[in-house]
Write an enzyme that holds these catalytic residues in place. Structure first.
Site, PDB file in Angstrom:
ATOM      1  N   THR A 254      -8.832   0.875  -9.692  1.00 56.08           N
ATOM      2  CA  THR A 254      -8.224  -0.300  -9.106  1.00 56.08           C
ATOM      3  C   THR A 254      -8.433  -1.466 -10.035  1.00 56.08           C
ATOM      4  O   THR A 254      -9.304  -1.425 -10.887  1.00 56.08           O
ATOM      5  CB  THR A 254      -8.947  -0.558  -7.765  1.00 56.08           C
ATOM      6  OG1 THR A 254      -8.955   0.653  -7.053  1.00 56.08           O
ATOM      7  CG2 THR A 254      -8.317  -1.659  -6.968  1.00 56.08           C
TER       8      THR A 254
ATOM      9  N   SER B 103      -7.745   0.999   3.386  1.00 57.09           N
ATOM     10  CA  SER B 103      -8.222   0.534   2.079  1.00 57.09           C
ATOM     11  C   SER B 103      -9.446  -0.359   2.259  1.00 57.09           C
ATOM     12  O   SER B 103      -9.702  -0.870   3.346  1.00 57.09           O
ATOM     13  CB  SER B 103      -7.104  -0.278   1.425  1.00 57.09           C
ATOM     14  OG  SER B 103      -7.554  -0.908   0.257  1.00 57.09           O
ATOM     15  N   SER B 104     -10.182  -0.537   1.180  1.00 55.28           N
ATOM     16  CA  SER B 104     -11.265  -1.521   1.171  1.00 55.28           C
ATOM     17  C   SER B 104     -10.910  -2.728   0.309  1.00 55.28           C
ATOM     18  O   SER B 104     -11.743  -3.624   0.126  1.00 55.28           O
ATOM     19  CB  SER B 104     -12.549  -0.891   0.621  1.00 55.28           C
ATOM     20  OG  SER B 104     -12.924   0.206   1.412  1.00 55.28           O
TER      21      SER B 104
ATOM     22  N   ARG C 115       0.837  -1.193   0.000  1.00 53.28           N
ATOM     23  CA  ARG C 115       0.000   0.000   0.000  1.00 53.28           C
ATOM     24  C   ARG C 115       0.880   1.255   0.000  1.00 53.28           C
ATOM     25  O   ARG C 115       1.949   1.262   0.626  1.00 53.28           O
ATOM     26  CB  ARG C 115      -0.844  -0.039   1.282  1.00 53.28           C
ATOM     27  CG  ARG C 115      -1.833   1.090   1.466  1.00 53.28           C
ATOM     28  CD  ARG C 115      -3.022   0.910   0.621  1.00 53.28           C
ATOM     29  NE  ARG C 115      -4.122   1.765   1.052  1.00 53.28           N
ATOM     30  CZ  ARG C 115      -5.121   2.123   0.243  1.00 53.28           C
ATOM     31  NH1 ARG C 115      -5.154   1.695  -1.008  1.00 53.28           N
ATOM     32  NH2 ARG C 115      -6.112   2.859   0.687  1.00 53.28           N
TER      33      ARG C 115
ATOM     34  N   GLY D 269     -13.575  -1.172  -6.866  1.00 50.40           N
ATOM     35  CA  GLY D 269     -14.898  -0.630  -6.554  1.00 50.40           C
ATOM     36  C   GLY D 269     -14.919   0.256  -5.320  1.00 50.40           C
ATOM     37  O   GLY D 269     -15.983   0.495  -4.758  1.00 50.40           O
ATOM     38  N   GLY D 270     -13.738   0.741  -4.890  1.00 43.02           N
ATOM     39  CA  GLY D 270     -13.692   1.641  -3.740  1.00 43.02           C
ATOM     40  C   GLY D 270     -14.345   1.001  -2.525  1.00 43.02           C
ATOM     41  O   GLY D 270     -14.154  -0.188  -2.250  1.00 43.02           O
TER      42      GLY D 270
ATOM     43  N   ASN E 164      -6.236   4.318  -7.213  1.00 44.88           N
ATOM     44  CA  ASN E 164      -7.428   4.899  -6.608  1.00 44.88           C
ATOM     45  C   ASN E 164      -8.413   5.373  -7.660  1.00 44.88           C
ATOM     46  O   ASN E 164      -9.165   4.595  -8.202  1.00 44.88           O
ATOM     47  CB  ASN E 164      -7.080   6.005  -5.610  1.00 44.88           C
ATOM     48  CG  ASN E 164      -8.224   6.253  -4.641  1.00 44.88           C
ATOM     49  OD1 ASN E 164      -9.035   5.351  -4.416  1.00 44.88           O
ATOM     50  ND2 ASN E 164      -8.322   7.432  -4.074  1.00 44.88           N
TER      51      ASN E 164
ATOM     52  N   THR F  53      -3.969  -0.603  -7.092  1.00 45.69           N
ATOM     53  CA  THR F  53      -4.783   0.550  -7.442  1.00 45.69           C
ATOM     54  C   THR F  53      -3.986   1.835  -7.556  1.00 45.69           C
ATOM     55  O   THR F  53      -2.937   1.973  -6.927  1.00 45.69           O
ATOM     56  CB  THR F  53      -5.869   0.752  -6.352  1.00 45.69           C
ATOM     57  OG1 THR F  53      -6.702   1.857  -6.712  1.00 45.69           O
ATOM     58  CG2 THR F  53      -5.275   1.012  -4.976  1.00 45.69           C
TER      59      THR F  53
HETATM   60  O1  DON Z   1      -7.922   1.113  -1.471  1.00 51.75           O
HETATM   61  C1  DON Z   1      -9.104   1.392  -1.689  1.00 51.75           C
HETATM   62  O2  DON Z   1     -10.024   0.978  -1.019  1.00 51.75           O
HETATM   63  C2  DON Z   1      -9.420   2.272  -2.873  1.00 51.75           C
HETATM   64  N1  DON Z   1      -8.303   3.124  -3.150  1.00 51.75           N
HETATM   65  C3  DON Z   1      -9.804   1.430  -4.040  1.00 51.75           C
HETATM   66  C4  DON Z   1     -10.162   2.258  -5.235  1.00 51.75           C
HETATM   67  C5  DON Z   1     -10.990   1.568  -6.229  1.00 51.75           C
HETATM   68  O3  DON Z   1     -11.335   0.426  -6.096  1.00 51.75           O
HETATM   69  C6  DON Z   1     -11.403   2.397  -7.392  1.00 51.75           C
HETATM   70  N2  DON Z   1     -12.007   1.604  -8.387  1.00 51.75           N
HETATM   71  N3  DON Z   1     -13.139   1.535  -8.678  1.00 51.75           N
END
Ligand code: DON
Length: 560
Positions: free
Chosen positions: A369, A440-441, A108, A461-462, A389, A387
């Site tokens: 990501t 992070s998720s 990360r 997917g954030g 982000n 990712t």
């Molecule tokens: O680490 C995380 O949770 C986010 N930065 C992930 C970002 C992400 O999945 C964007 N894509 N849709």
């Protein structure tokens, strides 16, 4: 792959035939998400870009193992999937070797040392829009190059140069842009790219060649760091050579939990993924989803209520373990799950305003990501989510380095109580500190059954990643879907705040929506999200079954 539904029309003859046919077509769904998985007896690679999948399969065919393939795919995606694949970001690799050894490699990004909790606020404490998402101030120190190298030296069997050469070739000679690549690239700063173009990236080819030759030193102590720091300094950023030179990769114990006899291995903090996923599964484990049916009123109600409670905890208690103590054991205690379960009403939505983080105050303070899954012929498994982000990260490329830098800093709490780009309302445990990793998720997850590898999954997917992974698992385990359908099925998501149940078109029947609304839910249709890439091993035959998400049509699941 994703096939439009073949609509079966009854034979209508006579003068009304065209009219009847037109009416029937209008009533039929435009497409279905049902499809067969890819099948391979020995090895399988699933990514969201077919060139990268082919790179991984070729490494495996030549006798490399799953980790070799993951390193080669990681670099290939940085070339052919620049929204998401990266060397300018960071992520997590979960490894399970066939002999049962497990590793979670945390690469990360870290905040620059000069970062402070109020970095993105003005003098009055208001968030300055865009500062944490665009430009150099949004950039965390990237971890991908060091993470992939750690995986390779620890578990791989091939040289760095051998594993990077396909990516370098794709960057140098170019690759053919598909229709959906072109759609994704529409928001790319800089280049304009159309379907049918051959896209060459000579700068990136040189950067990759430098890394192939000199390893992470080129990136963290040599010319690449120097170019990034110079560009950052020139554009109001705070990255320093010390930030790069002190970057390190962590190896952490994964999160474990079980669900209906399946053992889950998932992402620990600084990801919230494994803890939140396991907390949800612990809460819902006594419910009979199989009997209730996929996305029925009851199934949706109980899953959503568990999600609401687990996200409240996620947003409040979790952060980088190097900076804050994460109450993982408490959150995953079965007694705690029972307490949360008891707070769910049988027939009403609980307003989020009435759901508070369940452990009370704690003394200690504190889209883009991509995911890929690989299983080799020996049964070694790798799940990687990494990712930059946002789509194309911070939207900046330093000098002639040829790659986008991340805007991972937005994953921190820019201000307690103020939502980030994923709408996550987080607390001080995830505040910004120099050298800290943002929460992070990302949830790369491996599942075993009776000690044998069963499933490898994950998604971008954030904040929704956790519920995407939950859905792929439940779709297979509770609803008996094949892995392709499991990643394709329309999704549902709830993250405590905002107090709304998001759903993709087709997720609910009209009746179920009515029922849920009558129970007090606010439903919100969202076009689509995520890109799950999963593998299931057929327990009887050992066949590797691959599912690549219909939402990214350039994806490919294939093997041999
Ligand atoms: O680490 C995380 O949770 C986010 N930065 C992930 C970002 C992400 O999945 C964007 N894509 N849709």
């Amino acid at each position: 792959m994703y096939f439009p539904c073949a609509v079966a029309l009854p034979r209508v003859v006579g003068k009304y035939a065209p009219l009847v046919a037109a009416l029937l077509l209008a009533a039929a769904p435009a497409a279905t998400w049902h499809a067969a998985p890819a099948r391979a007896p020995h090895a399988m690679v699933v990514t969201e870009q077919h060139y990268a999948t082919q790179v991984g399969v070729e490494v495996l065919r030549r006798g490399g193992n799953a980790i070799d393939a993951a390193v080669a795919v990681g670099y290939a995606l940085a070339v052919v999937d620049p929204c998401c694949g990266n060397i300018g970001g960071g992520g997590f690799m979960l490894v399970r070797m066939h002999d049962g050894r497990e590793r979670f490699i945390d690469f990360r990004e870290r905040a620059p040392f000069r970062a402070t909790p109020s970095l993105y606020q003005d003098k009055s404490g208001n968030i300055i829009p865009g500062l944490s998402t665009k430009g150099y101030l949004a950039v965390g120190v990237p971890g991908t190059v060091m993470g992939l190298e750690r995986a390779r030296t620890e578990f791989g069997t091939r040289s760095r140069a051998a594993l990077m050469s396909p990516a370098i070739a794709l960057a140098k000679s170019g690759y053919l842009i598909g229709a959906d690549d072109a759609r994704v690239y529409k928001s790319m700063p800089g280049d304009t790219v159309s379907a049918g173009d051959i896209r060459k990236q000579p700068d990136l080819a040189e950067t990759l060649a430098l890394i192939a030759r000199d390893g992470p030193n080129a990136f963290y102590r040599g010319p690449i760091a120097q170019t990034i720091v110079a560009a950052s300094t020139a554009h109001g950023g705070i990255l320093s050579m010390k930030d790069f030179a002190s970057y390190y990769v962590n190896e952490l114990a994964p999160i474990h939990c079980s669900y209906r006899g399946y053992e889950l291995i998932s992402a620990p903090p600084p990801s919230s993924g494994g803890v939140t996923l396991c907390e949800i599964l612990n809460v819902v484990s006594p419910y009979n989803f199989t009997r209730w049916g996929w996305n029925s009123t009851q199934s949706a109600h109980y899953a959503v209520e568990a999600e609401r409670r687990a996200y409240a905890d996620r947003n409040t208690y979790l952060g980088d373990p190097s900076f804050v103590k994460n109450p993982v054991a408490q959150l995953l205690n079965p007694r705690y799950a029972a307490t949360l379960r008891a707070s769910i009403s049988a027939d009403r939505a609980t307003p989020s305003s009435q759901v508070h983080p369940g452990l009370g105050a704690i003394a200690h303070e504190n889209a883009q990501t991509t995911h890929f899954s690989i299983v080799d012929s020996a049964g070694n498994a790798v799940a990687v989510t990494y990712t930059i982000n946002d789509s194309f990260g911070a939207g900046v490329i330093a000098g002639n380095t040829g790659f986008f830098l991340n805007d991972e800093m937005d994953d921190f709490t820019s201000k307690p109580g103020v939502p980030n780009m994923f709408g996550l309302v987080q607390g001080t445990r995830n505040d910004i500190r120099g050298g800290k990793r943002p929460l992070s998720s990302m949830t790369p997850t491996i599942v075993t059954h009776n000690g044998t590898l069963f499933m490898v999954t994950g998604s971008p997917g954030g904040g929704r990643i956790i519920t995407i992974v939950l859905a792929t698992l439940q779709n297979v385990i509770d609803y008996g879907m094949n892995v392709q359908d499991a990643v394709n099925a329309p999704r549902v998501h709830m993250q405590w705040l905002p107090d709304a149940v998001e759903y993709e078109p087709g997720a609910f029947s009209p009746q179920t929506m009515q029922n849920l609304e009558a129970m007090g839910y606010t439903l919100k249709e969202v076009s689509s999200w995520g890109s799950a890439q999963a593998i299931v091993i057929d327990p009887k035959t050992g066949m590797r079954l691959g599912g690549t998400d219909r939402r990214r049509p350039e994806g490919l699941a294939t093997g041999f």
